[in-house]
Design a protein around this motif. Structure first.
Motif, PDB file in Angstrom:
ATOM      1  N   THR A  53      50.528  41.439  49.386  1.00 48.36           N
ATOM      2  CA  THR A  53      50.395  40.068  49.859  1.00 48.36           C
ATOM      3  C   THR A  53      50.919  40.177  51.503  1.00 48.36           C
ATOM      4  O   THR A  53      51.878  40.745  51.656  1.00 48.36           O
ATOM      5  N   GLN A  77      35.705  38.410  50.557  1.00 48.57           N
ATOM      6  CA  GLN A  77      36.595  37.153  50.207  1.00 48.57           C
ATOM      7  C   GLN A  77      35.971  36.409  48.936  1.00 48.57           C
ATOM      8  O   GLN A  77      34.794  36.448  48.676  1.00 48.57           O
ATOM      9  N   ARG A 129      40.135  31.809  44.796  1.00 45.68           N
ATOM     10  CA  ARG A 129      41.732  31.761  44.823  1.00 45.68           C
ATOM     11  C   ARG A 129      42.149  30.623  44.150  1.00 45.68           C
ATOM     12  O   ARG A 129      41.764  29.543  44.399  1.00 45.68           O
ATOM     13  N   TYR A 166      43.864  33.285  51.460  1.00 45.59           N
ATOM     14  CA  TYR A 166      42.576  33.841  50.967  1.00 45.59           C
ATOM     15  C   TYR A 166      42.943  35.013  49.978  1.00 45.59           C
ATOM     16  O   TYR A 166      44.212  35.570  50.067  1.00 45.59           O
ATOM     17  N   TRP A 167      41.930  35.322  49.115  1.00 44.97           N
ATOM     18  CA  TRP A 167      42.041  36.412  48.190  1.00 44.97           C
ATOM     19  C   TRP A 167      41.003  37.186  48.643  1.00 44.97           C
ATOM     20  O   TRP A 167      39.845  36.757  48.523  1.00 44.97           O
ATOM     21  N   TYR A 219      38.877  40.843  47.832  1.00 44.27           N
ATOM     22  CA  TYR A 219      38.404  41.367  46.625  1.00 44.27           C
ATOM     23  C   TYR A 219      38.149  42.922  47.115  1.00 44.27           C
ATOM     24  O   TYR A 219      37.141  42.983  47.861  1.00 44.27           O
ATOM     25  N   PRO A 254      41.322  40.799  43.042  1.00 41.81           N
ATOM     26  CA  PRO A 254      41.733  40.281  44.291  1.00 41.81           C
ATOM     27  C   PRO A 254      42.920  41.453  44.646  1.00 41.81           C
ATOM     28  O   PRO A 254      44.178  41.461  44.177  1.00 41.81           O
ATOM     29  N   HIS A 263      46.149  39.613  49.061  1.00 46.58           N
ATOM     30  CA  HIS A 263      46.360  37.934  49.205  1.00 46.58           C
ATOM     31  C   HIS A 263      47.095  37.967  50.762  1.00 46.58           C
ATOM     32  O   HIS A 263      47.912  38.469  51.131  1.00 46.58           O
TER      33      HIS A 263
END
Length: 144
Positions: A19, A40, A43, A51-52, A54, A59, A62
């Motif tokens: 994160t 993107q 989430r 945003y998450w 991938y 994901p 973060h």
């Protein structure tokens, strides 16, 4: 110094995500999407923007908006925490047992279900100011 696995523990724990807290969400998002090649994706509806991003359907990064005041001793931007995924209920129970046995304080949270992804349980350990480790598993594996 070589890192050795504890011979008494066989588990399938894996790195789940990192994160990053930043006040410049769009620039960081564009870097990871346009340069690093992440995508993107969906989430959950958290109370803070983000945003998450991938990779291979998961994901991996973060991003969280740093407009929320940082806690004492924590700066922004920063890599906020790393997270390890535990796939089995027995692994989660063993982790809780080790945390209790060593007197390690932690806090728990839940990630709501999102589409086909089931709800998740999160457990956060603050190792030192600004150093957080998260463990995550399917909510049905946890007792939180």
């Amino acid at each position: 110094m070589a890192l050795m696995e504890n011979p008494g523990t066989a588990h399938a724990m894996q790195l789940d995500h990192a994160t990053i807290v930043t006040a410049d969400l769009d620039t960081v998002r564009r870097f990871f999407v346009d340069v690093a090649g992440l995508t993107q994706g969906a989430r959950p509806a958290f109370s803070v923007d983000g945003y998450w991003l991938y990779a291979n359907g998961r994901p991996l990064i973060h991003l969280i908006d740093a407009t929320v005041p940082a806690a004492a001793g924590r700066t922004a931007p920063r890599i906020d925490h790393i997270a390890f995924r535990l796939e089995r209920a027995a692994e989660w129970r063993a982790l809780l047992g080790r945390l209790h046995a060593h007197g390690v304080d932690y806090r728990t949270a839940r990630v709501p279900q999102m589409g086909p992804q089931e709800a998740q349980a999160q457990l956060f350990v603050a190792l030192a100011p600004g150093v957080v480790v998260e463990f995550v598993t399917a909510l049905h594996h946890a007792e939180i």
